[in-house]
Design a protein around this motif. Structure first.
Motif, PDB file in Angstrom:
ATOM      1  N   GLY A 121       8.997  -4.902  -8.378  1.00 51.23           N
ATOM      2  CA  GLY A 121       8.563  -4.158  -9.565  1.00 51.23           C
ATOM      3  C   GLY A 121       9.475  -2.996  -9.855  1.00 51.23           C
ATOM      4  N   ASN A 122      10.776  -3.166  -9.575  1.00 48.67           N
ATOM      5  CA  ASN A 122      11.802  -2.146  -9.802  1.00 48.67           C
ATOM      6  C   ASN A 122      11.634  -0.921  -8.919  1.00 48.67           C
ATOM      7  OD1 ASN A 122      14.233  -1.691 -11.208  1.00 48.67           O
ATOM      8  ND2 ASN A 122      13.237  -0.191 -12.544  1.00 48.67           N
ATOM      9  N   VAL A 123      10.991  -1.098  -7.762  1.00 53.90           N
ATOM     10  CA  VAL A 123      10.830  -0.032  -6.775  1.00 53.90           C
ATOM     11  C   VAL A 123      11.450  -0.488  -5.461  1.00 53.90           C
ATOM     12  CG1 VAL A 123       9.129   1.229  -5.372  1.00 53.90           C
ATOM     13  CG2 VAL A 123       8.750   0.937  -7.826  1.00 53.90           C
ATOM     14  N   LEU A 124      12.243   0.376  -4.845  1.00 53.87           N
ATOM     15  CA  LEU A 124      12.822   0.071  -3.549  1.00 53.87           C
ATOM     16  C   LEU A 124      11.732   0.137  -2.477  1.00 53.87           C
ATOM     17  CD1 LEU A 124      15.195  -0.341  -1.551  1.00 53.87           C
ATOM     18  CD2 LEU A 124      15.503   2.148  -1.569  1.00 53.87           C
ATOM     19  N   VAL A 125      11.604  -0.932  -1.698  1.00 51.11           N
ATOM     20  CA  VAL A 125      10.644  -0.983  -0.598  1.00 51.11           C
ATOM     21  C   VAL A 125      11.408  -1.263   0.684  1.00 51.11           C
ATOM     22  CG1 VAL A 125       8.598  -2.096   0.347  1.00 51.11           C
ATOM     23  CG2 VAL A 125       8.838  -1.844  -2.128  1.00 51.11           C
ATOM     24  N   MET A 126      11.273  -0.367   1.645  1.00 55.90           N
ATOM     25  CA  MET A 126      11.865  -0.559   2.955  1.00 55.90           C
ATOM     26  C   MET A 126      10.839  -1.228   3.870  1.00 55.90           C
ATOM     27  SD  MET A 126      14.814   0.780   2.392  1.00 55.90           S
ATOM     28  CE  MET A 126      15.540   0.936   4.037  1.00 55.90           C
ATOM     29  N   PRO A 127      11.275  -2.094   4.777  1.00 58.28           N
ATOM     30  CA  PRO A 127      10.327  -2.681   5.721  1.00 58.28           C
ATOM     31  C   PRO A 127       9.553  -1.587   6.466  1.00 58.28           C
ATOM     32  CG  PRO A 127      12.473  -3.734   5.911  1.00 58.28           C
ATOM     33  CD  PRO A 127      12.660  -2.565   4.999  1.00 58.28           C
ATOM     34  N   GLY A 128       8.244  -1.699   6.479  1.00 59.43           N
ATOM     35  CA  GLY A 128       7.410  -0.694   7.136  1.00 59.43           C
ATOM     36  C   GLY A 128       6.920   0.406   6.219  1.00 59.43           C
ATOM     37  N   ASP A 129       7.461   0.519   4.993  1.00 60.67           N
ATOM     38  CA  ASP A 129       6.876   1.459   4.035  1.00 60.67           C
ATOM     39  C   ASP A 129       5.398   1.148   3.863  1.00 60.67           C
ATOM     40  OD1 ASP A 129       9.217   2.822   3.551  1.00 60.67           O
ATOM     41  OD2 ASP A 129       9.579   1.986   1.561  1.00 60.67           O
ATOM     42  N   ILE A 130       4.617   2.159   3.527  1.00 61.24           N
ATOM     43  CA  ILE A 130       3.179   1.955   3.372  1.00 61.24           C
ATOM     44  C   ILE A 130       2.874   1.617   1.916  1.00 61.24           C
ATOM     45  CG2 ILE A 130       0.888   2.944   3.672  1.00 61.24           C
ATOM     46  CD1 ILE A 130       2.146   4.839   5.756  1.00 61.24           C
ATOM     47  N   ILE A 131       2.269   0.471   1.721  1.00 60.97           N
ATOM     48  CA  ILE A 131       1.923  -0.001   0.385  1.00 60.97           C
ATOM     49  C   ILE A 131       0.472   0.347   0.094  1.00 60.97           C
ATOM     50  CG2 ILE A 131       1.829  -1.996  -1.140  1.00 60.97           C
ATOM     51  CD1 ILE A 131       4.650  -1.217  -0.073  1.00 60.97           C
ATOM     52  N   VAL A 132       0.249   1.074  -0.996  1.00 61.61           N
ATOM     53  CA  VAL A 132      -1.092   1.452  -1.439  1.00 61.61           C
ATOM     54  C   VAL A 132      -1.391   0.659  -2.702  1.00 61.61           C
ATOM     55  CG1 VAL A 132      -2.603   3.348  -2.130  1.00 61.61           C
ATOM     56  CG2 VAL A 132      -0.748   3.768  -0.495  1.00 61.61           C
ATOM     57  N   ALA A 133      -2.462  -0.123  -2.679  1.00 65.03           N
ATOM     58  CA  ALA A 133      -2.727  -1.014  -3.808  1.00 65.03           C
ATOM     59  C   ALA A 133      -4.218  -1.050  -4.119  1.00 65.03           C
ATOM     60  CB  ALA A 133      -2.225  -2.420  -3.487  1.00 65.03           C
ATOM     61  N   ASP A 134      -4.516  -1.020  -5.413  1.00 60.14           N
ATOM     62  CA  ASP A 134      -5.897  -1.124  -5.877  1.00 60.14           C
ATOM     63  C   ASP A 134      -5.889  -1.624  -7.314  1.00 60.14           C
ATOM     64  OD1 ASP A 134      -5.143   1.156  -7.343  1.00 60.14           O
ATOM     65  OD2 ASP A 134      -6.082   2.535  -5.933  1.00 60.14           O
ATOM     66  N   ASP A 135      -6.974  -1.412  -8.034  1.00 61.58           N
ATOM     67  CA  ASP A 135      -7.073  -1.954  -9.388  1.00 61.58           C
ATOM     68  C   ASP A 135      -6.079  -1.314 -10.356  1.00 61.58           C
ATOM     69  OD1 ASP A 135      -9.081  -3.579  -8.489  1.00 61.58           O
ATOM     70  OD2 ASP A 135     -10.718  -2.448  -9.413  1.00 61.58           O
ATOM     71  N   ASP A 136      -5.591  -0.103 -10.053  1.00 64.53           N
ATOM     72  CA  ASP A 136      -4.626   0.556 -10.922  1.00 64.53           C
ATOM     73  C   ASP A 136      -3.205   0.042 -10.721  1.00 64.53           C
ATOM     74  OD1 ASP A 136      -6.420   2.162 -12.242  1.00 64.53           O
ATOM     75  OD2 ASP A 136      -6.190   3.861 -10.884  1.00 64.53           O
ATOM     76  N   GLY A 137      -2.932  -0.598  -9.584  1.00 58.11           N
ATOM     77  CA  GLY A 137      -1.597  -1.098  -9.328  1.00 58.11           C
ATOM     78  C   GLY A 137      -1.164  -0.864  -7.890  1.00 58.11           C
ATOM     79  N   VAL A 138       0.160  -0.876  -7.691  1.00 54.27           N
ATOM     80  CA  VAL A 138       0.739  -0.831  -6.354  1.00 54.27           C
ATOM     81  C   VAL A 138       1.769   0.285  -6.272  1.00 54.27           C
ATOM     82  CG1 VAL A 138       1.884  -2.162  -4.550  1.00 54.27           C
ATOM     83  CG2 VAL A 138       0.471  -3.342  -6.247  1.00 54.27           C
ATOM     84  N   VAL A 139       1.679   1.072  -5.197  1.00 54.42           N
ATOM     85  CA  VAL A 139       2.589   2.197  -4.963  1.00 54.42           C
ATOM     86  C   VAL A 139       3.177   2.055  -3.568  1.00 54.42           C
ATOM     87  CG1 VAL A 139       2.644   4.698  -4.555  1.00 54.42           C
ATOM     88  CG2 VAL A 139       1.424   3.777  -6.541  1.00 54.42           C
ATOM     89  N   SER A 140       4.475   2.363  -3.446  1.00 52.95           N
ATOM     90  CA  SER A 140       5.140   2.336  -2.144  1.00 52.95           C
ATOM     91  C   SER A 140       5.337   3.764  -1.648  1.00 52.95           C
ATOM     92  CB  SER A 140       6.503   1.635  -2.253  1.00 52.95           C
ATOM     93  OG  SER A 140       7.126   1.571  -0.991  1.00 52.95           O
ATOM     94  N   VAL A 141       4.887   4.020  -0.412  1.00 48.80           N
ATOM     95  CA  VAL A 141       4.960   5.356   0.178  1.00 48.80           C
ATOM     96  C   VAL A 141       5.955   5.346   1.339  1.00 48.80           C
ATOM     97  CG1 VAL A 141       3.675   7.188   1.354  1.00 48.80           C
ATOM     98  CG2 VAL A 141       2.548   5.804  -0.429  1.00 48.80           C
TER      99      VAL A 141
END
Length: 250
Positions: free
Chosen positions: A173-193
């Motif tokens: 989704g045009n966001v850089l995700v590193m292995p082990g990053d924490i993914i927060v997801a719910d009805d509003d969408g997905v965020v990578s921390v």
């Protein structure tokens, strides 16, 4: 294409960190991350296949690339163990999130019912696919959060992409995700921390959630939007008194 023997597992954060972020949710996490310097952590494209899930967990990543037949040929079908989309699932543990850079392809179903059933059986929290899955009706019956761009009847390498590497940096989704990053997801969408920012984010978000609870109460009672959202200096004393009263009740 990566050899299965080259795949490494991820480093997982403490469970209480993921639990706290799941409670905080994607909206508050996204806004607070923006104040911390991560301008847009929201993965644009994948949406909840079924409403009602709020999860957070470390990312197992799968990178897809454009299909080239001299690299991905008949052998992958003769020997399933050469298919890398299987290998991103093998190390899955309770709470893990599988994140797939499927290049926003709308023709390839990266996972189907059986593979998603395996992930659910391992205790995985969910999957995020910048593309599609198949067997969506059965997938909706699983106890698994699923965020995708869409669905398709096609299997994973039927059309124009192939699984190429596991647990490497990906763009979802045009966001850089590193292995082990924490993914927060719910009805509003997905965020990578980013893991290194998680504890500070939780601290910031906890304060945010607390004053929003106070502001929500005042707004429901007809309070002035300019005073209570965002919380203004004029409301600080009132907020502190409310907070102290809540503590006394506890």
């Amino acid at each position: 294409m990566q050899a299965p023997s080259e795949i490494k597992d991820i480093t997982r954060p403490a469970k209480h960190i993921c639990d706290a972020l799941a409670t905080i949710g994607s909206a508050t996490a996204s806004s607070e991350l923006s104040f911390m310097g991560i301008r847009n952590p929201h993965m644009r494209g994948p949406n909840a296949l079924r409403q009602g899930y709020s999860v957070a967990g470390p990312a197992l990543t799968l990178q897809c690339m454009p299909k080239r037949e001299d690299i991905y040929g008949a052998g992958e079908y003769e020997n399933p163990e050469l298919q890398l989309h299987r290998h991103v699932l093998y190390p899955a543990q309770a709470g893990d999130m599988v994140v797939v850079d499927a290049r926003a392809d709308m023709a390839s179903g990266i996972f189907g019912e059986m593979m998603l059933t395996f992930l659910a059986g391992r205790g995985g929290s969910g999957i995020v696919v910048d593309g599609c899955i198949r067997d969506s009706a059965k997938a909706k019956e699983l106890d698994l959060g699923i965020w995708v761009r869409g669905v398709t009847p096609n299997y994973h390498a039927q059309t124009e992409i192939i699984p190429f590497a596991v647990n490497v940096p990906v763009a979802c989704g045009n966001v850089l995700v590193m292995p082990g990053d924490i993914i927060v997801a719910d009805d509003d969408g997905v965020v990578s921390v980013p893991v290194a920012m998680a504890e500070e984010l939780i601290e910031r978000c906890s304060h945010h959630v607390e004053w929003e609870e106070f502001s929500r109460l005042r707004l429901s009672q007809g309070g002035d939007l300019r005073k209570y959202y965002p919380l203004s200096e004029a409301a600080e004393d009132e907020y502190r008194a409310w907070k102290a009263a809540q503590g006394a009740k506890g």
